[in-house]
Design a protein around this motif. Structure first.
Motif, PDB file in Angstrom:
ATOM      1  N   VAL A   1     -39.203 -76.091 -76.717  1.00 39.78           N
ATOM      2  CA  VAL A   1     -39.376 -76.230 -78.164  1.00 39.78           C
ATOM      3  C   VAL A   1     -40.841 -76.042 -78.524  1.00 39.78           C
ATOM      4  O   VAL A   1     -41.736 -76.194 -77.695  1.00 39.78           O
ATOM      5  N   THR A   2     -41.069 -75.702 -79.787  1.00 43.28           N
ATOM      6  CA  THR A   2     -42.416 -75.563 -80.324  1.00 43.28           C
ATOM      7  C   THR A   2     -42.507 -76.291 -81.661  1.00 43.28           C
ATOM      8  O   THR A   2     -41.502 -76.451 -82.370  1.00 43.28           O
ATOM      9  N   CYS A   3     -43.717 -76.737 -81.969  1.00 48.11           N
ATOM     10  CA  CYS A   3     -44.000 -77.323 -83.286  1.00 48.11           C
ATOM     11  C   CYS A   3     -45.452 -77.000 -83.594  1.00 48.11           C
ATOM     12  O   CYS A   3     -46.367 -77.523 -82.948  1.00 48.11           O
ATOM     13  N   GLY A   4     -45.673 -76.122 -84.570  1.00 46.16           N
ATOM     14  CA  GLY A   4     -47.030 -75.655 -84.826  1.00 46.16           C
ATOM     15  C   GLY A   4     -47.522 -74.867 -83.631  1.00 46.16           C
ATOM     16  O   GLY A   4     -46.880 -73.929 -83.163  1.00 46.16           O
ATOM     17  N   ASN A   5     -48.671 -75.263 -83.084  1.00 45.76           N
ATOM     18  CA  ASN A   5     -49.226 -74.573 -81.914  1.00 45.76           C
ATOM     19  C   ASN A   5     -48.962 -75.319 -80.613  1.00 45.76           C
ATOM     20  O   ASN A   5     -49.571 -75.043 -79.586  1.00 45.76           O
ATOM     21  N   LYS A   6     -48.054 -76.288 -80.637  1.00 48.79           N
ATOM     22  CA  LYS A   6     -47.745 -77.069 -79.445  1.00 48.79           C
ATOM     23  C   LYS A   6     -46.389 -76.659 -78.882  1.00 48.79           C
ATOM     24  O   LYS A   6     -45.447 -76.394 -79.629  1.00 48.79           O
ATOM     25  N   ARG A   7     -46.322 -76.633 -77.541  1.00 48.54           N
ATOM     26  CA  ARG A   7     -45.073 -76.333 -76.856  1.00 48.54           C
ATOM     27  C   ARG A   7     -44.657 -77.521 -76.011  1.00 48.54           C
ATOM     28  O   ARG A   7     -45.507 -78.255 -75.503  1.00 48.54           O
ATOM     29  N   GLY A   8     -43.357 -77.697 -75.849  1.00 47.41           N
ATOM     30  CA  GLY A   8     -42.857 -78.805 -75.050  1.00 47.41           C
ATOM     31  C   GLY A   8     -41.455 -78.532 -74.555  1.00 47.41           C
ATOM     32  O   GLY A   8     -40.882 -77.477 -74.802  1.00 47.41           O
ATOM     33  N   THR A   9     -40.899 -79.505 -73.853  1.00 47.18           N
ATOM     34  CA  THR A   9     -39.543 -79.429 -73.332  1.00 47.18           C
ATOM     35  C   THR A   9     -38.740 -80.593 -73.866  1.00 47.18           C
ATOM     36  O   THR A   9     -39.129 -81.752 -73.695  1.00 47.18           O
ATOM     37  N   LEU A  10     -37.634 -80.281 -74.531  1.00 44.44           N
ATOM     38  CA  LEU A  10     -36.764 -81.306 -75.102  1.00 44.44           C
ATOM     39  C   LEU A  10     -35.611 -81.571 -74.155  1.00 44.44           C
ATOM     40  O   LEU A  10     -34.912 -80.648 -73.734  1.00 44.44           O
ATOM     41  N   TYR A  11     -35.401 -82.847 -73.815  1.00 43.80           N
ATOM     42  CA  TYR A  11     -34.316 -83.258 -72.929  1.00 43.80           C
ATOM     43  C   TYR A  11     -33.161 -83.771 -73.768  1.00 43.80           C
ATOM     44  O   TYR A  11     -33.281 -84.768 -74.478  1.00 43.80           O
ATOM     45  N   ARG A  12     -32.031 -83.075 -73.661  1.00 44.79           N
ATOM     46  CA  ARG A  12     -30.886 -83.365 -74.528  1.00 44.79           C
ATOM     47  C   ARG A  12     -30.373 -84.795 -74.358  1.00 44.79           C
ATOM     48  O   ARG A  12     -30.059 -85.469 -75.337  1.00 44.79           O
ATOM     49  N   ASP A  13     -30.244 -85.240 -73.101  1.00 44.15           N
ATOM     50  CA  ASP A  13     -29.664 -86.561 -72.881  1.00 44.15           C
ATOM     51  C   ASP A  13     -30.544 -87.661 -73.441  1.00 44.15           C
ATOM     52  O   ASP A  13     -30.050 -88.648 -73.998  1.00 44.15           O
TER      53      ASP A  13
ATOM     54  N   ASN B   1     -40.028 -83.608 -91.704  1.00 43.64           N
ATOM     55  CA  ASN B   1     -38.667 -83.187 -91.392  1.00 43.64           C
ATOM     56  C   ASN B   1     -38.680 -82.491 -90.040  1.00 43.64           C
ATOM     57  O   ASN B   1     -38.856 -81.275 -89.939  1.00 43.64           O
ATOM     58  N   TRP B   2     -38.552 -83.280 -88.965  1.00 43.17           N
ATOM     59  CA  TRP B   2     -38.647 -82.701 -87.617  1.00 43.17           C
ATOM     60  C   TRP B   2     -37.536 -81.701 -87.335  1.00 43.17           C
ATOM     61  O   TRP B   2     -37.687 -80.818 -86.490  1.00 43.17           O
ATOM     62  N   LYS B   3     -36.410 -81.832 -88.033  1.00 44.73           N
ATOM     63  CA  LYS B   3     -35.307 -80.902 -87.804  1.00 44.73           C
ATOM     64  C   LYS B   3     -35.689 -79.477 -88.204  1.00 44.73           C
ATOM     65  O   LYS B   3     -35.127 -78.514 -87.686  1.00 44.73           O
ATOM     66  N   ILE B   4     -36.637 -79.345 -89.109  1.00 38.07           N
ATOM     67  CA  ILE B   4     -37.095 -78.026 -89.548  1.00 38.07           C
ATOM     68  C   ILE B   4     -38.358 -77.603 -88.809  1.00 38.07           C
ATOM     69  O   ILE B   4     -38.511 -76.455 -88.399  1.00 38.07           O
ATOM     70  N   SER B   5     -39.294 -78.545 -88.624  1.00 37.61           N
ATOM     71  CA  SER B   5     -40.596 -78.184 -88.052  1.00 37.61           C
ATOM     72  C   SER B   5     -40.533 -77.934 -86.548  1.00 37.61           C
ATOM     73  O   SER B   5     -41.318 -77.165 -86.007  1.00 37.61           O
ATOM     74  N   ILE B   6     -39.607 -78.580 -85.831  1.00 37.86           N
ATOM     75  CA  ILE B   6     -39.468 -78.349 -84.400  1.00 37.86           C
ATOM     76  C   ILE B   6     -38.444 -77.241 -84.191  1.00 37.86           C
ATOM     77  O   ILE B   6     -37.334 -77.303 -84.731  1.00 37.86           O
TER      78      ILE B   6
ATOM     79  N   ARG C   1     -47.680 -81.041 -87.952  1.00 37.81           N
ATOM     80  CA  ARG C   1     -46.708 -80.714 -88.996  1.00 37.81           C
ATOM     81  C   ARG C   1     -46.159 -81.993 -89.636  1.00 37.81           C
ATOM     82  O   ARG C   1     -45.057 -82.014 -90.159  1.00 37.81           O
ATOM     83  N   GLU C   2     -46.975 -83.066 -89.568  1.00 34.98           N
ATOM     84  CA  GLU C   2     -46.512 -84.348 -90.074  1.00 34.98           C
ATOM     85  C   GLU C   2     -46.220 -84.301 -91.570  1.00 34.98           C
ATOM     86  O   GLU C   2     -45.335 -84.998 -92.072  1.00 34.98           O
ATOM     87  N   ARG C   3     -46.956 -83.443 -92.295  1.00 31.63           N
ATOM     88  CA  ARG C   3     -46.756 -83.371 -93.738  1.00 31.63           C
ATOM     89  C   ARG C   3     -45.373 -82.827 -94.100  1.00 31.63           C
ATOM     90  O   ARG C   3     -44.895 -83.019 -95.217  1.00 31.63           O
ATOM     91  N   TRP C   4     -44.716 -82.144 -93.130  1.00 34.63           N
ATOM     92  CA  TRP C   4     -43.378 -81.628 -93.417  1.00 34.63           C
ATOM     93  C   TRP C   4     -42.368 -82.764 -93.547  1.00 34.63           C
ATOM     94  O   TRP C   4     -41.409 -82.668 -94.297  1.00 34.63           O
TER      95      TRP C   4
ATOM     96  N   THR D   1     -41.510 -88.923 -79.243  1.00 33.15           N
ATOM     97  CA  THR D   1     -40.298 -88.909 -80.049  1.00 33.15           C
ATOM     98  C   THR D   1     -40.296 -87.626 -80.864  1.00 33.15           C
ATOM     99  O   THR D   1     -41.292 -86.885 -80.892  1.00 33.15           O
ATOM    100  N   ARG D   2     -39.202 -87.376 -81.577  1.00 29.94           N
ATOM    101  CA  ARG D   2     -39.161 -86.153 -82.386  1.00 29.94           C
ATOM    102  C   ARG D   2     -40.213 -86.186 -83.491  1.00 29.94           C
ATOM    103  O   ARG D   2     -40.930 -85.213 -83.716  1.00 29.94           O
ATOM    104  N   CYS D   3     -40.342 -87.325 -84.160  1.00 26.55           N
ATOM    105  CA  CYS D   3     -41.370 -87.438 -85.204  1.00 26.55           C
ATOM    106  C   CYS D   3     -42.768 -87.416 -84.601  1.00 26.55           C
ATOM    107  O   CYS D   3     -43.698 -86.865 -85.196  1.00 26.55           O
ATOM    108  N   GLY D   4     -42.906 -88.039 -83.411  1.00 25.09           N
ATOM    109  CA  GLY D   4     -44.213 -88.033 -82.750  1.00 25.09           C
ATOM    110  C   GLY D   4     -44.651 -86.628 -82.366  1.00 25.09           C
ATOM    111  O   GLY D   4     -45.832 -86.282 -82.466  1.00 25.09           O
ATOM    112  N   PHE D   5     -43.699 -85.800 -81.919  1.00 27.59           N
ATOM    113  CA  PHE D   5     -44.039 -84.429 -81.561  1.00 27.59           C
ATOM    114  C   PHE D   5     -44.369 -83.615 -82.812  1.00 27.59           C
ATOM    115  O   PHE D   5     -45.232 -82.733 -82.774  1.00 27.59           O
ATOM    116  N   GLU D   6     -43.719 -83.917 -83.921  1.00 28.92           N
ATOM    117  CA  GLU D   6     -44.038 -83.259 -85.188  1.00 28.92           C
ATOM    118  C   GLU D   6     -45.469 -83.574 -85.589  1.00 28.92           C
ATOM    119  O   GLU D   6     -46.221 -82.695 -86.030  1.00 28.92           O
ATOM    120  N   LYS D   7     -45.893 -84.833 -85.406  1.00 28.15           N
ATOM    121  CA  LYS D   7     -47.269 -85.222 -85.709  1.00 28.15           C
ATOM    122  C   LYS D   7     -48.237 -84.571 -84.720  1.00 28.15           C
ATOM    123  O   LYS D   7     -49.314 -84.102 -85.097  1.00 28.15           O
TER     124      LYS D   7
END
Length: 797
Positions: A126-138, A170-175, A165-168, A155-161
């Motif tokens: 996954v990506t959010c802005g200029n950051k990349r990471g790995t999301l674990y489904r479980d 909405n992590w469902k859109i920004s991530i 992209r904290e001003r968005w 967390t999802r909100c923490g990764f958004e921050k």
């Protein structure tokens, strides 16, 4: 690039599809882009448009568009594309491509759509802005910190921050995953959010008088009955989920709208998921929610109700809506008559605990059932064969090996050499397991049944002495597939079997995964000094292919290491002496928990404890560490902090044979020297070849069978054919750098195209290194490129 020959065009195309984002993020992609254009894989106009871009963001997007164009317009040229990407001069510039090459080369799964789906069910990039990471489904389904980025969990909100992209809000859109927002994946059922506990609400429905409240359960009405009391009872229970019914109805309406293609559901078995769980549903076993064990996992068979209860995040789950198949609920499959609830299914639940066909040959008959797993076998298909008069509890070879591996110390493992040299008598369980796996893979084609039967007979009769001899009998099968059936289904099966066997051998013998590090120049002062660097992708054991160092990693992170000089004054007034190179290792504290150092000692039974480890922490006196274990090739130790490590042994130890190697380098002919000159090194086996080659930048390394056994302090004579005027003799001394001077120098007349070299013990007058043919005819241009390949890619010793 031989391994590309075993990949189909479709597999390579899918690999490009999955890795476009990673490739597009490389820094300064112009060199790679030029490579693709020069090989006619990218049109000139597209190349020029990206070349004119200035900002990094524009280049990244432009390069992604180029890769997307290649995928759509050059699907037939995937072998040519990856050969261009994996050329040596390209890999030296882009570390990301080296990691991709290793992952493609070592991947044990075929890149079919189904296998990619299974991998994606565990984690997503996954990506959010200029950051990349790995999301674990479980972890996401359980509501935990689920995104790993730069060694930290978010967390999802923490990764958004973290991605600014904290001003968005909405992590469902920004991530995003491959430019798709997570919202889309959640909507499609490919990703699950943690369920929130909601308070019961009473839905107020006004009647005409506006007086009497009506609850939602009273106003919902009854569902259409199927005529079966059992089914209607389950439907009533299914509809009593209160606050979640609206979500269920919405999902069903979406499913009704998307019913154009039901062909994916026609197979007799279907892949199913429930949050983080995965399994396979067999239609013929399905009866209802609580009858008919129809869902198989690696551990056991489940009814749909039992399967849902295995998911810890679902406190009030229901099998009809929480078990998904190709993104559809089982309720959808029932409505479309893909599954049918029936009352004629056998009631003996214990009889459904095992498979209905042989796990090896996939046929039915009189089967013996394992008491610890779902597998069942014909008595003569299993290894060893099951006696007909056997009674009581019986456990299959697969479960016995699993239990055996669980009892082993996870910190200890073997080198590949140790595994292949191990006696079959001690590892008969491992060999039987491997042969059963190959039978299971190959029996569908019956292409090599006679060859496998021959291996089976030799294994059971005790003809194999070592695991290497057993494993080598599989090689003709792989070779025949490659030679005669390369482009057929059989040829592809052979390539898959070869990869599968190698990976299983590594897993069951706990052989560390081999990595090839990047080599960095340390600075301008010492042009020969190099630093090794590799990025560990996950926790595990990794062996450096250039130095043979083995790292036990607790998580992902970057490791850098290099050789440093031994200071004899720091080894206790001459009481200790080096027994291997000295390494300075740098990594984040805690990421490395164990270190395995290669040694070159040829042990006898009474001197196995002669080796120790010197740990320099900044002072003048080293800390002496007793190893956890000493194997045939490695010294194993646990570590808490990193600095400088090296093997040592007592000076008073009697001289004993060591495993050594003979390295030969050819100097180019010059105007001043018109003869060939060979530099010959006698060195301990654990000296890295790359360290010696760094001091022969202008010379050609000649590959030979270099391994031999030498005694320190003994005089050896280098013999040369044709004979030369000077007889070369030298005493073998154990040296570990940082400078490696040739033991012998040999001048050969430029008219000779080849010579033969051998090494003789002067005392016993016997050959310790058999004659080796040395070719002297390659051009300097070829030599230079071959040297670069050896230094920066692989150590073939």
């Amino acid at each position: 690039m031989d391994f590309l020959e075993f990949k189909t065009n479709e597999e390579l195309l899918l690999f490009l599809h999955r890795k476009k984002t990673e490739i597009s993020c490389v820094e300064e992609p112009r060199r790679l882009l030029t490579q693709l254009r020069d090989h006619d894989l990218v049109p000139e106009n597209l190349y020029e448009s990206v070349k004119k871009m200035r900002s990094r963001k524009q280049k990244e997007k432009g390069f992604y568009d180029v890769l997307d164009w290649v995928e759509k317009n050059r699907p037939q040229d995937m072998h040519r594309f990856w050969r261009c990407v994996f050329e040596d001069h390209i890999l030296q510039l882009y570390p990301t491509l080296r990691i991709l090459r290793n992952s493609l080369q070592d991947d044990t799964l075929s890149f079919s759509a189904s296998s990619v789906k299974k991998r994606d069910e565990h984690k997503l990039s996954v990506t959010c802005g200029n950051k990349r990471g790995t999301l674990y489904r479980d972890k996401m389904a359980r509501g935990e910190e689920c995104i790993l980025s730069q060694g930290r969990w978010f967390t999802r909100c923490g990764f958004e921050k973290f991605g600014e992209r904290e001003r968005w809000k909405n992590w469902k859109i920004s991530i995003r995953h491959r430019n798709e927002p997570l919202k889309k994946l959640i909507k499609e059922g490919r990703l699950h959010c943690p369920l929130r506990k909601r308070k019961k609400k009473t839905c107020i429905k006004k009647n005409r008088n506006g007086r009497f409240p009506v609850s939602s359960s009273e106003s919902s009405g009854a569902d259409t009955s199927s005529g079966s009391r059992e089914e209607s009872d389950e439907d009533d229970d299914f509809q009593e989920q209160g606050g979640r019914r609206g979500v269920t109805e919405l999902r069903e309406r979406v499913e009704e709208e998307d019913m154009s293609d039901l062909s994916v559901f026609q197979a007799p078995s279907l892949p199913v998921t429930c949050a983080s769980l995965t399994g396979t549903l067999y239609k013929y076993r399905f009866a209802s929610g609580y009858r008919g064990k129809c869902i198989r996992t690696e551990e056991r068979w489940f009814t749909p109700e039992e399967f849902v209860k295995q998911e810890p995040t679902l406190t009030d789950g229901h099998w009809k809506k929480d078990i998904l198949c190709h993104g559809k609920t089982l309720n959808f499959l029932l409505q479309k008559k893909i599954l049918c609830i029936r009352s004629d299914q056998e009631q003996d639940m214990m009889a459904q605990n095992n498979d209905d066909e042989c796990y090896v040959c996939h046929s039915v008959g009189d089967l013996v059932c394992c008491d610890e797993c779902p597998r069942a076998f014909h008595s003569d298909c299993h290894l060893p064969a099951v006696p007909e008069d056997s009674s009581g509890e019986w456990i299959c070879t697969f479960c016995k090996l699993r239990n055996s591996l669980q009892r082993l110390d996870p910190a200890l493992n073997m080198s590949k050499l140790e595994a292949l040299n191990s006696p079959v008598s001690q590892y008969i369980l491992h060999c039987r397991y491997l042969l059963l796996c190959v039978y299971r893979q190959d029996v569908a084609f019956l292409n090599h049944r006679m060859s496998l039967d021959g291996i089976k007979q030799k294994l059971e009769s005790g003809e194999y002495q070592t695991v290497g001899a057993f494993f080598s009998d599989f090689k003709p099968i792989f070779r025949n597939c490659r030679t005669f059936d390369r482009d057929s289904e059989f040829g592809q099966m052979g390539a898959r079997l070869k990869t599968f066997c190698r990976e299983e051998l590594r897993r069951i013998f706990k052989i560390a995964k081999e990595i090839t590090p990047e080599i960095l120049k340390e600075g301008r002062k010492d042009k020969h000094k190099k630093v090794y660097r590799f990025v560990c992708p996950y926790a595990g054991q990794f062996r450096c292919s250039l130095t043979s160092l083995m790292f036990v990693m607790e998580g992902e992170g970057e490791v850098r290491y290099n050789t440093v000089s031994w200071d004899p004054h720091l080894l206790g007034l001459g009481e200790m002496q080096p027994a291997g190179p000295l390494y300075n290792i740098n990594c984040l504290n805690g990421l490395i928990s164990g270190l395995h150092l290669p040694h070159c000692e040829k042990f006898s039974e009474h001197d196995m404890d002669c080796l120790s480890i010197a740990h320099f922490t900044g002072g003048n006196v080293p800390i002496i560490i007793n190893p956890v274990k000493v194997t045939e090739a490695l010294v194993v130790t646990d570590i808490k902090d990193l600095s400088i490590f090296g093997l040592i042994k007592k000076t008073s130890s009697p001289p004993s044979p060591v495993i050594a190697k003979v390295l030969v380098f050819l100097r180019p002919v010059t105007v001043r020297r018109k003869d060939h000159m060979l530099d010959v090194h006698l060195l301990p086996w654990n000296v890295p070849l790359s360290e010696v080659m760094n001091q022969h930048m202008k010379n050609k390394y000649i590959e030979t069978s270099s391994k031999c056994c030498l005694v320190p302090g003994t005089q050896y004579q280098l013999c040369c054919q044709p004979k030369i005027s000077t007889v070369h003799r030298a005493t073998f001394k154990v040296k570990f750098g940082p400078d490696y001077h040739p033991t012998f120098k040999v001048l050969v007349n430029v008219g000779h195209k080849e010579v033969k070299l051998s090494l003789m013990d002067n005392t016993d007058e016997c050959e310790v290194w058999l004659p080796q043919q040395i070719l002297l005819t390659e051009s300097e241009f070829v030599n230079k490129h071959r040297h670069l390949h050896m230094v920066y890619v692989h150590d073939y010793s």
